[in-house]
Design a protein around this motif. Structure first.
Motif, mmCIF file in Angstrom:
data_model
loop_
_atom_site.group_PDB
_atom_site.id
_atom_site.type_symbol
_atom_site.label_atom_id
_atom_site.label_comp_id
_atom_site.label_asym_id
_atom_site.label_seq_id
_atom_site.Cartn_x
_atom_site.Cartn_y
_atom_site.Cartn_z
ATOM 1 N N LEU A 55 0.830 -1.209 0.000
ATOM 2 C CA LEU A 55 0.000 0.000 0.000
ATOM 3 C C LEU A 55 0.869 1.266 0.000
ATOM 4 C CD1 LEU A 55 -3.064 0.430 0.078
ATOM 5 C CD2 LEU A 55 -2.903 0.576 2.574
ATOM 6 N N ALA A 56 1.929 1.258 0.793
ATOM 7 C CA ALA A 56 2.822 2.426 0.867
ATOM 8 C C ALA A 56 3.439 2.705 -0.501
ATOM 9 C CB ALA A 56 3.914 2.184 1.904
ATOM 10 N N GLU A 57 3.849 1.625 -1.172
ATOM 11 C CA GLU A 57 4.494 1.801 -2.463
ATOM 12 C C GLU A 57 3.481 2.296 -3.506
ATOM 13 O OE1 GLU A 57 7.312 -1.240 -3.342
ATOM 14 O OE2 GLU A 57 7.281 -0.718 -5.459
ATOM 15 N N ARG A 58 2.265 1.728 -3.457
ATOM 16 C CA ARG A 58 1.240 2.121 -4.427
ATOM 17 C C ARG A 58 0.860 3.596 -4.253
ATOM 18 N NH1 ARG A 58 -4.291 1.538 -4.537
ATOM 19 N NH2 ARG A 58 -4.469 0.130 -2.774
ATOM 20 N N LEU A 59 0.757 4.026 -2.988
ATOM 21 C CA LEU A 59 0.341 5.409 -2.717
ATOM 22 C C LEU A 59 1.518 6.384 -2.695
ATOM 23 C CD1 LEU A 59 -2.237 4.701 0.144
ATOM 24 C CD2 LEU A 59 -2.747 5.116 -2.266
ATOM 25 N N GLY A 60 2.732 5.855 -2.683
ATOM 26 C CA GLY A 60 3.917 6.711 -2.628
ATOM 27 C C GLY A 60 4.029 7.483 -1.317
ATOM 28 N N VAL A 61 3.682 6.804 -0.210
ATOM 29 C CA VAL A 61 3.767 7.460 1.109
ATOM 30 C C VAL A 61 4.648 6.620 2.044
ATOM 31 C CG1 VAL A 61 1.500 8.561 0.889
ATOM 32 C CG2 VAL A 61 1.675 6.307 1.974
ATOM 33 N N PRO A 62 5.148 7.224 3.134
ATOM 34 C CA PRO A 62 6.042 6.483 4.031
ATOM 35 C C PRO A 62 5.397 5.211 4.597
ATOM 36 C CG PRO A 62 6.186 8.823 4.494
ATOM 37 C CD PRO A 62 5.047 8.647 3.521
ATOM 38 N N ILE A 63 6.193 4.150 4.631
ATOM 39 C CA ILE A 63 5.767 2.846 5.146
ATOM 40 C C ILE A 63 5.295 2.968 6.584
ATOM 41 C CG2 ILE A 63 6.641 0.557 5.793
ATOM 42 C CD1 ILE A 63 8.848 1.092 3.611
ATOM 43 N N CYS A 64 6.058 3.730 7.387
ATOM 44 C CA CYS A 64 5.747 3.873 8.812
ATOM 45 C C CYS A 64 5.714 5.357 9.161
ATOM 46 C CB CYS A 64 6.810 3.167 9.659
ATOM 47 S SG CYS A 64 6.570 3.366 11.443
ATOM 48 N N GLN A 65 4.816 5.712 10.092
ATOM 49 C CA GLN A 65 4.716 7.129 10.478
ATOM 50 C C GLN A 65 5.982 7.612 11.178
ATOM 51 O OE1 GLN A 65 3.284 4.738 12.236
ATOM 52 N NE2 GLN A 65 4.149 5.126 14.264
ATOM 53 N N ASP A 66 6.710 6.659 11.801
ATOM 54 C CA ASP A 66 7.966 7.072 12.421
ATOM 55 C C ASP A 66 9.065 7.031 11.360
ATOM 56 O OD1 ASP A 66 10.091 7.782 13.874
ATOM 57 O OD2 ASP A 66 9.883 6.234 15.417
ATOM 58 N N THR A 67 9.239 8.165 10.688
ATOM 59 C CA THR A 67 10.266 8.243 9.647
ATOM 60 C C THR A 67 11.641 8.495 10.260
ATOM 61 O OG1 THR A 67 9.474 10.500 9.304
ATOM 62 C CG2 THR A 67 8.769 8.850 7.722
ATOM 63 N N GLY A 68 11.681 8.447 11.580
ATOM 64 C CA GLY A 68 12.947 8.352 12.293
ATOM 65 C C GLY A 68 13.801 9.598 12.326
ATOM 66 N N ILE A 69 15.024 9.348 12.739
ATOM 67 C CA ILE A 69 16.092 10.335 12.664
ATOM 68 C C ILE A 69 16.932 9.877 11.473
ATOM 69 C CG2 ILE A 69 18.247 11.041 13.819
ATOM 70 C CD1 ILE A 69 15.832 12.325 15.099
ATOM 71 N N LEU A 70 17.363 10.804 10.645
ATOM 72 C CA LEU A 70 18.132 10.427 9.461
ATOM 73 C C LEU A 70 19.577 10.138 9.829
ATOM 74 C CD1 LEU A 70 17.320 10.133 6.494
ATOM 75 C CD2 LEU A 70 15.646 11.406 7.800
ATOM 76 N N TYR A 71 20.026 8.997 9.364
ATOM 77 C CA TYR A 71 21.432 8.606 9.499
ATOM 78 C C TYR A 71 21.956 8.440 8.082
ATOM 79 C CZ TYR A 71 25.156 5.015 10.172
ATOM 80 O OH TYR A 71 26.309 4.267 10.139
ATOM 81 N N PHE A 72 23.025 9.139 7.750
ATOM 82 C CA PHE A 72 23.648 8.989 6.437
ATOM 83 C C PHE A 72 25.022 8.366 6.623
ATOM 84 C CE2 PHE A 72 20.866 12.679 5.717
ATOM 85 C CZ PHE A 72 20.213 12.276 4.559
ATOM 86 N N TYR A 73 25.254 7.318 5.866
ATOM 87 C CA TYR A 73 26.577 6.720 5.831
ATOM 88 C C TYR A 73 27.226 7.217 4.539
ATOM 89 C CZ TYR A 73 30.127 3.111 5.180
ATOM 90 O OH TYR A 73 31.305 2.440 4.963
ATOM 91 N N VAL A 74 28.329 7.931 4.670
ATOM 92 C CA VAL A 74 28.996 8.512 3.495
ATOM 93 C C VAL A 74 30.393 7.928 3.362
ATOM 94 C CG1 VAL A 74 29.842 10.635 2.429
ATOM 95 C CG2 VAL A 74 27.689 10.670 3.716
#
Lengths: 288, 199
Positions: A55-74
Motif C-alpha cells: 500500500l505504501a508503495e502504491r500510494l507513494g507514502v512512508p511505510i511507517c509514520q515514524d520516519t525516524g532520525i536520518l542517518y547517512f553513511y557517506v
C-alpha cells in the motif's frame, strides 16, 4: 549543478526512496516468513506488514509514520571534497524531504523537547564518514525509528567472557526488547574497537544485505547461530508469538584492547529502510 | 478466529465481553495521545482545567501520525501505533480519570494499566507496529486537533475511523495480559536457546 548540489539532490531522492520502498532482501525475507509462519497471530501480523508495504508503495507514502532520525553513511572516494559542505547538503536534503514527502518532524532538543520542525538540529542528521579509493562517493540514507533504536544496548564484557558472552548478551538484549522494536527485526552487532566504535559498528552492520554473511567464516557462523537462537525464542512477529523474530543477524568487528571486549547491539525493526547511491566525479549518479 | 466489530461509544458491557486474543475491528472515534499529551492531560486535571476533548467511551490511540494539510483539510498520511510501555507510568491515572474504553498501541502494557482497565471495564489492544499506511487507510477524516504546540507527533488528533484493525486484544477487563504471558513463555525457552548456543 555543482557537486554539492548533486549530493543534496541525491540525498533527497534517497530519503524519499528509503521511507517508501523497502529493499528487496527485506521484502523477500518477510514474504518467506509469512509463508512459513505457523502461529495464527504471527501470520496475522505478517499479513498486515506485507499489505502495508504494498500500500505504501502504491500510494507513494512512508511505510511507517515514524520516519525516524536520518542517518547517512557517506563513503568518500578519491575526489577531494569538503565534509562541511557535504554535511550541509545532507541537512538541506533532510529539510526539503520533511516538507515534500512529507516526513514526521521528529527532532527535538534533548532537554526542552522543543521540536525543530524540520528533522535537523545540533548534531543531526547523523553522518557517519568512511573513506575509500573508489571513483565515486557512496551515500546511504538509513532513517531509523525510535521503537527499535531505543532497544540498542552496549556492554563491556570481560575478555574471558569470549564469544559465549557475546552470544548471551545478544540473546538477552533481544528477549528484553520483546515486541518493542517491531519484530521481525534485523539485529546488528558490533564487537571490539572501543565502546563508541562497537556501537557504531552495530549500526553499520545494518548496511549489509541480510543473507550476505560476513567474509570471516567464524563471524559468519556466529551470525547464523545467533539468528537460529533468536528465532527459537518464539517472540515472533510484533512480539505476539511465532517462528520469525529476526530476519537476519549481521556482525562487524574491530580489534580491541587486550583488556577489553566491548559489544554493541542495534535492533532494526522490520521496516529496515535504506537506500544507496554512487555519485561519480563527472556528476553522474547511480541509484543502487 | 472470527473478528469482533465495535463502534464507539463502546459501552462498559461490550468492553467487558472482549477477551484476550480476540480480534477486533473498531469504527468511530480515536484520539491520539503520546508521552507529552498524557503529561499535559494529567497536569490539566491537577489544575482543574478541562481537556479539549472527552475520551469517555472512545479509543485512546498511542500514535504520533504524519498528517498533511491540504487547503484547510487535514489528511492522515501514516498512523501506526507507538510503543505503549512509555506511557505505563501515567496510564493508570489517565484511564481512571478520563475513562477511555479501548486503548490501542503496540508492544504491551503492565499490571498497573491492567488493574485500571479491570476497574473501569476496558481493554488494551495492539495494532501491527509499523503498519502505518494500513492504519491511515482506515481513517476516514480528521475531526479535530488540539495541542499542536507539542508538535505533530505529540498533539491530540481526533480521528474518525472505519474498521480500524485488525486489532488483537492484549489486555482484557479480567486482567489477562497477552504480552506478560508471552514474555513468561519466552523466558521458559531461554535455557533451551542457551543450550543450543552452547552457553
Amino acid at each position: 549543478m555543482d557537486f554539492y548540489e548533486e549530493i543534496e539532490e541525491a540525498g533527497l531522492r534517497l530519503i524519499r526512496k528509503s521511507v517508501i520502498e523497502l529493499p528487496s532482501d527485506i521484502r523477500e525475507a518477510l514474504t518467506k516468513a509469512y509463508r512459513t509462519e505457523k502461529e495464527e497471530d504471527g501470520r496475522l501480523q505478517l499479513k498486515a506488514i506485507l499489505d502495508n508495504i504494498k500500500l505504501a508503495e502504491r500510494l507513494g507514502v512512508p511505510i511507517c509514520q515514524d520516519t525516524g532520525i536520518l542517518y547517512f553513511y557517506v563513503r568518500l572516494g578519491k575526489k577531494p571534497l569538503s565534509l562541511v559542505r557535504i554535511g550541509e547538503a545532507l541537512a538541506a536534503a533532510t529539510r526539503k524531504a520533511t516538507v515534500s514527502i512529507p516526513l514526521r518532524s521528529n527532532a527535538v532538543h534533548p532537554f526542552s523537547r522543543k521540536n525543530s520542525g524540520d528533522n535537523t538540529g545540533f548534531g543531526i542528521p547523523i553522518v557517519d564518514w568512511d573513506a575509500s579509493e573508489d571513483e565515486y562517493l557512496e551515500i546511504t540514507a538509513l532513517p531509523k525509528g525510535a521503537g527499535s533504536e531505543n532497544r540498542s544496548a552496549f556492554r563491556s564484557l570481560l575478555p574471558s567472557d569470549g564469544i559465549a558472552g557475546v552470544k548471551e548478551f545478544v540473546i538477552d538484549t533481544v528477549i528484553k526488547a520483546g515486541g518493542g522494536p517491531c519484530p521481525p527485526s534485523v539485529v546488528g552487532i558490533g564487537v571490539g574497537g572501543s565502546p563508541d566504535l562497537a556501537m557504531k559498528l552495530s549500526k553499520r552492520a545494518l548496511l549489509r544485505p541480510i543473507g550476505l554473511r560476513h567474509q570471516d567464516p567464524e563471524i559468519a557462523k556466529l551470525e547464523e547461530e545467533l539468528l537460529a537462537g533468536i528465532n527459537a525464542t518464539g517472540i515472533g512477529p510484533s512480539g505476539l508469538g511465532g517462528s520469525t523474530t529476526s530476519l537476519g543477524v549481521n556482525a562487524e568487528i574491530a580489534f580491541c584492547h587486550t583488556a577489553s571486549l566491548p559489544v554493541g547491539v542495534n535492533i532494526q525493526c522490520w521496516a529496515a529502510r535504506k537506500a544507496s547511491a554512487r555519485i561519480y566525479e563527472d556528476g553522474h549518479v547511480i541509484y543502487m | 478466529m472470527a473478528a469482533i466489530r465495535l463502534r464507539t461509544p463502546v459501552s462498559e458491557a461490550d468492553a467487558r465481553r472482549l477477551s484476550m486474543n480476540d480480534h477486533l475491528f473498531l469504527s468511530g472515534v480515536l484520539i491520539t495521545a503520546r508521552d507529552m499529551a498524557h503529561q499535559r492531560a494529567l497536569q490539566y486535571l491537577r489544575e482543574g482545567k478541562p481537556l479539549p476533548f472527552s475520551f469517555e467511551n472512545i479509543a485512546l490511540f498511542h500514535c504520533g501520525p504524519i498528517v498533511e494539510k491540504k487547503g484547510s483539510e487535514w489528511r492522515v498520511v501514516a498512523a501506526g501505533p507507538t510503543t505503549s510501555s512509555r506511557m505505563e507510568l501515567v496510564e493508570p491515572a489517565f484511564i481512571r480519570n478520563f475513562q477511555p474504553r479501548i486503548i490501542i498501541g503496540k508492544g504491551g502494557m503492565g499490571p498497573e494499566t491492567a488493574q485500571a482497565l479491570r476497574e473501569i471495564g476496558g481493554a488494551y489492544c495492539v495494532f501491527t507496529g509499523g503498519a502505518a499506511v494500513l492504519a491511515a487507510k482506515a481513517v476516514k477524516a480528521v475531526r479535530d486537533v488540539a495541542w499542536l504546540d507539542l508538535g505533530m507527533a505529540e498533539a491530540l488528533w481526533m480521528l474518525e475511523v472505519k474498521d480500524f484493525g485488525p486489532l488483537v486484544v492484549a489486555i482484557d477487563s479480567e486482567g489477562n495480559n497477552l504480552h506478560a504471558r508471552l514474555a513468561a513463555l519466552v523466558e521458559s525457552r531461554k535455557s533451551k536457546v542457551y543450550k543450543a548456543l552452547r552457553l
